[in-house]
Scaffold this motif. Structure first.
Motif, PDB file in Angstrom:
ATOM      1  N   VAL A   5       0.843  -1.193   0.000  1.00 10.83           N
ATOM      2  CA  VAL A   5       0.000   0.000   0.000  1.00 10.83           C
ATOM      3  C   VAL A   5       0.881   1.247   0.000  1.00 10.83           C
ATOM      4  CG1 VAL A   5      -1.767   1.287   1.251  1.00 10.83           C
ATOM      5  CG2 VAL A   5      -1.784  -1.217   1.282  1.00 10.83           C
ATOM      6  N   TYR A   6       0.550   2.165  -0.911  1.00  8.48           N
ATOM      7  CA  TYR A   6       1.281   3.432  -1.010  1.00  8.48           C
ATOM      8  C   TYR A   6       0.301   4.587  -0.918  1.00  8.48           C
ATOM      9  CZ  TYR A   6       5.017   0.533  -2.927  1.00  8.48           C
ATOM     10  OH  TYR A   6       5.988  -0.427  -3.118  1.00  8.48           O
ATOM     11  N   ASP A   7       0.609   5.581  -0.086  1.00  7.52           N
ATOM     12  CA  ASP A   7      -0.147   6.820  -0.057  1.00  7.52           C
ATOM     13  C   ASP A   7       0.517   7.726  -1.083  1.00  7.52           C
ATOM     14  OD1 ASP A   7      -0.998   9.259   2.529  1.00  7.52           O
ATOM     15  OD2 ASP A   7      -1.375   9.254   0.386  1.00  7.52           O
ATOM     16  N   VAL A   8      -0.131   7.898  -2.229  1.00  5.13           N
ATOM     17  CA  VAL A   8       0.462   8.656  -3.339  1.00  5.13           C
ATOM     18  C   VAL A   8      -0.139  10.052  -3.481  1.00  5.13           C
ATOM     19  CG1 VAL A   8       1.092   6.566  -4.588  1.00  5.13           C
ATOM     20  CG2 VAL A   8      -1.126   7.628  -5.018  1.00  5.13           C
ATOM     21  N   THR A   9      -0.891  10.472  -2.494  1.00  2.00           N
ATOM     22  CA  THR A   9      -1.600  11.746  -2.566  1.00  2.00           C
ATOM     23  C   THR A   9      -0.680  12.904  -2.955  1.00  2.00           C
ATOM     24  OG1 THR A   9      -3.069  10.940  -0.818  1.00  2.00           O
ATOM     25  CG2 THR A   9      -3.132  13.299  -1.301  1.00  2.00           C
ATOM     26  N   LYS A  10       0.481  13.002  -2.348  1.00  2.00           N
ATOM     27  CA  LYS A  10       1.392  14.118  -2.610  1.00  2.00           C
ATOM     28  C   LYS A  10       2.051  14.042  -3.981  1.00  2.00           C
ATOM     29  CE  LYS A  10       2.538  14.794   2.230  1.00  2.00           C
ATOM     30  NZ  LYS A  10       3.614  14.819   3.229  1.00  2.00           N
ATOM     31  N   TYR A  11       1.934  12.902  -4.658  1.00  2.51           N
ATOM     32  CA  TYR A  11       2.648  12.686  -5.915  1.00  2.51           C
ATOM     33  C   TYR A  11       1.734  12.659  -7.141  1.00  2.51           C
ATOM     34  CZ  TYR A  11       6.010  11.405  -2.412  1.00  2.51           C
ATOM     35  OH  TYR A  11       6.830  11.433  -1.308  1.00  2.51           O
ATOM     36  N   LEU A  12       0.455  12.921  -6.971  1.00  2.00           N
ATOM     37  CA  LEU A  12      -0.486  12.820  -8.085  1.00  2.00           C
ATOM     38  C   LEU A  12      -0.101  13.710  -9.261  1.00  2.00           C
ATOM     39  CD1 LEU A  12      -3.910  12.645  -6.227  1.00  2.00           C
ATOM     40  CD2 LEU A  12      -2.606  10.772  -7.241  1.00  2.00           C
ATOM     41  N   ASP A  13       0.260  14.938  -8.991  1.00  3.19           N
ATOM     42  CA  ASP A  13       0.577  15.870 -10.075  1.00  3.19           C
ATOM     43  C   ASP A  13       1.886  15.534 -10.784  1.00  3.19           C
ATOM     44  OD1 ASP A  13      -1.749  17.357  -9.782  1.00  3.19           O
ATOM     45  OD2 ASP A  13      -0.851  18.621  -8.229  1.00  3.19           O
ATOM     46  N   GLU A  14       2.696  14.673 -10.210  1.00  3.24           N
ATOM     47  CA  GLU A  14       3.964  14.303 -10.821  1.00  3.24           C
ATOM     48  C   GLU A  14       3.840  13.131 -11.794  1.00  3.24           C
ATOM     49  OE1 GLU A  14       7.153  13.945  -7.996  1.00  3.24           O
ATOM     50  OE2 GLU A  14       6.257  15.500  -6.747  1.00  3.24           O
ATOM     51  N   HIS A  15       2.716  12.451 -11.796  1.00  7.61           N
ATOM     52  CA  HIS A  15       2.544  11.302 -12.689  1.00  7.61           C
ATOM     53  C   HIS A  15       2.480  11.796 -14.136  1.00  7.61           C
ATOM     54  CE1 HIS A  15       0.734   7.835 -14.667  1.00  7.61           C
ATOM     55  NE2 HIS A  15       1.241   7.124 -13.669  1.00  7.61           N
ATOM     56  N   PRO A  16       3.265  11.209 -15.034  1.00 14.27           N
ATOM     57  CA  PRO A  16       3.295  11.677 -16.429  1.00 14.27           C
ATOM     58  C   PRO A  16       1.939  11.616 -17.128  1.00 14.27           C
ATOM     59  CG  PRO A  16       4.971   9.981 -16.057  1.00 14.27           C
ATOM     60  CD  PRO A  16       4.181  10.105 -14.795  1.00 14.27           C
ATOM     61  N   GLY A  17       1.087  10.715 -16.716  1.00 10.33           N
ATOM     62  CA  GLY A  17      -0.236  10.608 -17.328  1.00 10.33           C
ATOM     63  C   GLY A  17      -1.288  11.463 -16.656  1.00 10.33           C
ATOM     64  N   GLY A  18      -0.902  12.174 -15.620  1.00  7.96           N
ATOM     65  CA  GLY A  18      -1.829  13.024 -14.884  1.00  7.96           C
ATOM     66  C   GLY A  18      -2.435  12.309 -13.692  1.00  7.96           C
ATOM     67  N   PRO A  19      -3.000  13.071 -12.778  1.00 13.22           N
ATOM     68  CA  PRO A  19      -3.550  12.494 -11.550  1.00 13.22           C
ATOM     69  C   PRO A  19      -4.753  11.590 -11.789  1.00 13.22           C
ATOM     70  CG  PRO A  19      -4.069  14.831 -11.680  1.00 13.22           C
ATOM     71  CD  PRO A  19      -3.121  14.524 -12.802  1.00 13.22           C
ATOM     72  N   GLU A  20      -5.470  11.797 -12.887  1.00 19.15           N
ATOM     73  CA  GLU A  20      -6.673  11.016 -13.137  1.00 19.15           C
ATOM     74  C   GLU A  20      -6.371   9.518 -13.216  1.00 19.15           C
ATOM     75  OE1 GLU A  20      -5.638  13.490 -15.331  1.00 19.15           O
ATOM     76  OE2 GLU A  20      -6.872  15.065 -14.467  1.00 19.15           O
ATOM     77  N   ILE A  21      -5.241   9.163 -13.784  1.00 21.58           N
ATOM     78  CA  ILE A  21      -4.889   7.749 -13.926  1.00 21.58           C
ATOM     79  C   ILE A  21      -4.696   7.113 -12.558  1.00 21.58           C
ATOM     80  CG2 ILE A  21      -3.087   6.178 -14.721  1.00 21.58           C
ATOM     81  CD1 ILE A  21      -2.755   8.048 -17.134  1.00 21.58           C
TER      82      ILE A  21
END
Length: 67
Positions: free
Chosen positions: A39-55
């Motif tokens: 389990v990973y809490d990725v909340t702080k990293y959503l905007d860094e995902h190359p495909g965008g936070p929606e993915i």
């Protein structure tokens, strides 16, 4: 099903979460992903995902490592 929690920021945590607890974290302000049983809490990293936070949000609260 119980899954061990890991944090991207902190060291490995020894806490275990149920699938129903993980399923509660599916929003942009509280987003957890399960990747290969961890389990990973990725909340702080959503905007860094190359495909965008929606993915990431669309896969939140469940196993995302299979896709």
């Amino acid at each position: 099903m119980c899954i061990t929690s890991y944090s991207l920021i902190r060291s490995i945590m020894s806490k275990t979460f149920s699938a129903s607890e993980i399923a509660k974290h599916t929003e942009e302000d509280d987003c957890w992903l399960v990747i290969h049983g961890k389990v990973y809490d990725v909340t702080k990293y959503l905007d860094e995902h190359p495909g965008g936070p929606e993915i990431m949000v669309s896969n939140a609260g469940s196993e995302a490592g299979e896709e």
